[in-house]
Enzyme design. Structure first.
Site, PDB file in Angstrom:
ATOM      1  N   ASP A   1      13.554   9.675 -23.246  1.00 12.28           N
ATOM      2  CA  ASP A   1      12.437   9.205 -24.078  1.00 12.28           C
ATOM      3  C   ASP A   1      12.924   8.814 -25.473  1.00 12.28           C
ATOM      4  O   ASP A   1      13.372   9.676 -26.228  1.00 12.28           O
ATOM      5  CB  ASP A   1      11.389  10.321 -24.252  1.00 12.28           C
TER       6      ASP A   1
ATOM      7  N   TYR B   1      15.463   1.200 -14.212  1.00 16.43           N
ATOM      8  CA  TYR B   1      14.166   0.521 -14.194  1.00 16.43           C
ATOM      9  C   TYR B   1      14.182  -0.660 -15.172  1.00 16.43           C
ATOM     10  O   TYR B   1      13.846  -1.792 -14.802  1.00 16.43           O
ATOM     11  CB  TYR B   1      13.047   1.510 -14.557  1.00 16.43           C
TER      12      TYR B   1
ATOM     13  N   ASN C   1       2.724   0.632 -23.844  1.00 16.52           N
ATOM     14  CA  ASN C   1       2.099   1.693 -23.029  1.00 16.52           C
ATOM     15  C   ASN C   1       0.652   1.344 -22.693  1.00 16.52           C
ATOM     16  O   ASN C   1      -0.179   1.284 -23.604  1.00 16.52           O
ATOM     17  CB  ASN C   1       2.182   3.025 -23.763  1.00 16.52           C
TER      18      ASN C   1
ATOM     19  N   GLY D   1      -0.045   1.364  -3.934  1.00 14.73           N
ATOM     20  CA  GLY D   1      -1.410   0.862  -4.118  1.00 14.73           C
ATOM     21  C   GLY D   1      -2.346   1.524  -3.115  1.00 14.73           C
ATOM     22  O   GLY D   1      -1.908   2.259  -2.211  1.00 14.73           O
TER      23      GLY D   1
ATOM     24  N   LEU E   1       0.819  -1.225   0.000  1.00 20.70           N
ATOM     25  CA  LEU E   1       0.000   0.000   0.000  1.00 20.70           C
ATOM     26  C   LEU E   1       0.849   1.269   0.000  1.00 20.70           C
ATOM     27  O   LEU E   1       0.355   2.348   0.275  1.00 20.70           O
ATOM     28  CB  LEU E   1      -1.010   0.021   1.155  1.00 20.70           C
TER      29      LEU E   1
HETATM   30  N1  UFG Z   1       4.364  12.753 -22.402  1.00 20.33           N
HETATM   31  C1  UFG Z   1       4.119  14.104 -22.589  1.00 20.33           C
HETATM   32  N2  UFG Z   1       3.576  14.786 -21.540  1.00 20.33           N
HETATM   33  C2  UFG Z   1       3.254  14.195 -20.339  1.00 20.33           C
HETATM   34  C3  UFG Z   1       3.513  12.819 -20.172  1.00 20.33           C
HETATM   35  C4  UFG Z   1       4.072  12.118 -21.236  1.00 20.33           C
HETATM   36  O1  UFG Z   1       4.384  14.658 -23.644  1.00 20.33           O
HETATM   37  O2  UFG Z   1       2.771  14.900 -19.429  1.00 20.33           O
HETATM   38  C5  UFG Z   1       4.943  11.981 -23.537  1.00 20.33           C
HETATM   39  C6  UFG Z   1       6.283  11.362 -23.188  1.00 20.33           C
HETATM   40  O3  UFG Z   1       7.319  12.274 -23.387  1.00 20.33           O
HETATM   41  C7  UFG Z   1       6.295  10.165 -24.139  1.00 20.33           C
HETATM   42  C8  UFG Z   1       4.833   9.756 -24.262  1.00 20.33           C
HETATM   43  O4  UFG Z   1       4.077  10.907 -23.834  1.00 20.33           O
HETATM   44  O5  UFG Z   1       6.756  10.586 -25.395  1.00 20.33           O
HETATM   45  C9  UFG Z   1       4.452   8.583 -23.390  1.00 20.33           C
HETATM   46  O6  UFG Z   1       4.906   8.838 -22.060  1.00 20.33           O
HETATM   47  P1  UFG Z   1       4.444   7.969 -20.801  1.00 20.33           P
HETATM   48  O7  UFG Z   1       5.120   8.569 -19.602  1.00 20.33           O
HETATM   49  O8  UFG Z   1       2.976   7.834 -20.789  1.00 20.33           O
HETATM   50  O9  UFG Z   1       5.027   6.519 -21.102  1.00 20.33           O
HETATM   51  P2  UFG Z   1       6.532   6.044 -21.414  1.00 20.33           P
HETATM   52  O10 UFG Z   1       6.544   5.623 -22.855  1.00 20.33           O
HETATM   53  O11 UFG Z   1       7.538   7.041 -21.017  1.00 20.33           O
HETATM   54  O12 UFG Z   1       6.698   4.860 -20.383  1.00 20.33           O
HETATM   55  C10 UFG Z   1       6.062   3.621 -20.509  1.00 20.33           C
HETATM   56  C11 UFG Z   1       5.882   3.014 -19.126  1.00 20.33           C
HETATM   57  C12 UFG Z   1       7.223   2.779 -18.490  1.00 20.33           C
HETATM   58  C13 UFG Z   1       8.059   1.932 -19.385  1.00 20.33           C
HETATM   59  C14 UFG Z   1       8.118   2.509 -20.766  1.00 20.33           C
HETATM   60  C15 UFG Z   1       8.751   1.527 -21.692  1.00 20.33           C
HETATM   61  O13 UFG Z   1       5.110   3.870 -18.329  1.00 20.33           O
HETATM   62  O14 UFG Z   1       7.040   2.120 -17.260  1.00 20.33           O
HETATM   63  O15 UFG Z   1       6.821   2.763 -21.289  1.00 20.33           O
HETATM   64  O16 UFG Z   1       9.393   2.159 -22.670  1.00 20.33           O
HETATM   65  F1  UFG Z   1       9.312   1.871 -18.914  1.00 20.33           F
END
Ligand code: UFG
Length: 330
Positions: A290, A148, A177, A35, A32
């Site tokens: 990213d 990670y 994602n 969670g 928790l």
């Molecule tokens: N993004 C924005 N603004 C935001 C949040 C995200 O522009 O406020 C963009 C990020 O830069 C990225 C895309 O949206 O280009 C997706 O971002 P997320 O944070 O939603 O997801 P990620 O692709 O960074 O991460 C996900 C998982 C991670 C994992 C990764 C694997 O959440 O746990 O995919 O590559 F490690």
């Protein structure tokens, strides 16, 4: 019974709910820390007679997890409990190795001692690192670029050794994602870093403006491309993986994605369409770490598990929007 570690978190709770609705007896194990107790209560109330037990515990405490195997008759494990923020893992790698790797070692050790030989594990596209080609299949080299991803890949390797030496079979599901919500439960991270919930939260918070991280990538509109997989489809793969192991399937690993990618701008437009209004937005610098593009090749999961993702991005954003509104009313 099925043990669901991290069953009070986002993806774990959706898996727990699906198992409950199938009438399976489950034990939810969760510290928790991330969670939510409210999620556990919602899961309990979804039971139609099957057992929904909850144990508050931390995988880093060996006794916490060992006692679950002595107190309950566990047949198989679905293991979600982990830290999952890439940026945090860069700042504090020890936190990630200690929790994700050492915690999982305690779980596997307790499984071995209790002669439980089946586990489905939440792995990640982050184990591939910077893509050398897209779509990414399971033969793509695994060279994570952050702690990670390293922590999850280390667990994958430990699982191979635990199969060879102790006969514990695993299915590692490499998520791309994940988006969407059941509605009774949903994505509830504090702080939230993910794209869809952040866009939707900016609608619900007064004066909220959504930030696009990077508009100068070498992609069709300059923003990052990701493969968005609906939570319901993702959970279906876990059910198939459990069945695969129950049927004697050998240790294996599968990508969970759609074979298709959307840019940040495309996801943003989908959010505007679902919400039904313009959303304030600003263009910001790239977020460190990213990659420009991550798309899954999901052929193997289709062929071996018979998995067929069915939901569209519109479905996922729609259910996420229902959940965000509910969360903001709480
Ligand atoms: N993004 C924005 N603004 C935001 C949040 C995200 O522009 O406020 C963009 C990020 O830069 C990225 C895309 O949206 O280009 C997706 O971002 P997320 O944070 O939603 O997801 P990620 O692709 O960074 O991460 C996900 C998982 C991670 C994992 C990764 C694997 O959440 O746990 O995919 O590559 F490690």
């Amino acid at each position: 019974m099925i043990l669901v570690t991290g069953g009070a978190g986002y993806i774990g709770s959706h898996c727990a709910l699906r198992l409950i609705e199938e009438g399976r007896d489950i034990v939810i194990f969760d510290s928790l820390e991330l969670g939510h107790a409210e999620t556990v209560e919602t899961l309990r109330s979804a039971s139609r007679g099957s057992k929904v037990e909850f144990v508050k515990g931390d995988l880093k405490n060996r006794d916490d997890i060992a006692s679950v195997f002595s107190d309950y008759d566990i047949d198989a494990v679905v293991h979600f409990a982990a830290y999952s923020q890439v940026a945090e893992s860069m700042r504090d790698p020890e936190k990630y190795y200690y929790n994700n790797v050492y915690g999982t070692l305690n779980l596997l050790s307790a499984m071995r001692d209790a002669h439980v030989d089946r586990i489905v594990f939440s792995s990640t596209a982050a184990t591939y690192g910077e893509p050398e080609y897209c779509p990414i299949d399971e033969n793509h080299p695994q060279r994570p670029i952050n702690p990670y991803g390293n922590s999850k890949l280390t667990v994958e390797r430990i699982m191979d050794d635990y199969d060879s030496a102790y006969g514990i079979r695993s299915v590692r599901l490499r998520y791309f994602n994940v988006v969407g919500a059941d509605g009774r439960i949903g994505e509830w991270h504090v702080p939230e870093t993910h794209l869809v919930p952040n866009v939707l939260k900016s609608v619900l918070s007064p004066g909220g403006v959504f930030s696009i991280f990077g508009t100068d990538y070498d992609t069709r509109d300059g923003t990052c491309v990701r493969d968005y997989i609906d939570i319901h489809d993702l959970i279906e793969a876990h059910i198939l993986a459990l069945g695969y192991l129950e049927g004697g399937g050998r240790t294996d690993y599968f990508n969970l994605g759609t074979n298709d990618g959307s840019t940040v701008r495309e996801v943003f437009s989908e959010c505007e369409a679902v919400v039904g209004s313009k959303i304030p937005v600003k263009e910001c610098a790239r977020r460190p770490g990213d990659p420009a593009m991550l798309i899954a090749n999901n052929t193997k999961a289709r062929d071996v598990l018979g998995w067929v993702p069915k939901h569209t991005l519109n479905d996922s954003v729609g259910s996420a929007w229902d959940w965000e509104r509910k969360l903001s009313d709480q």
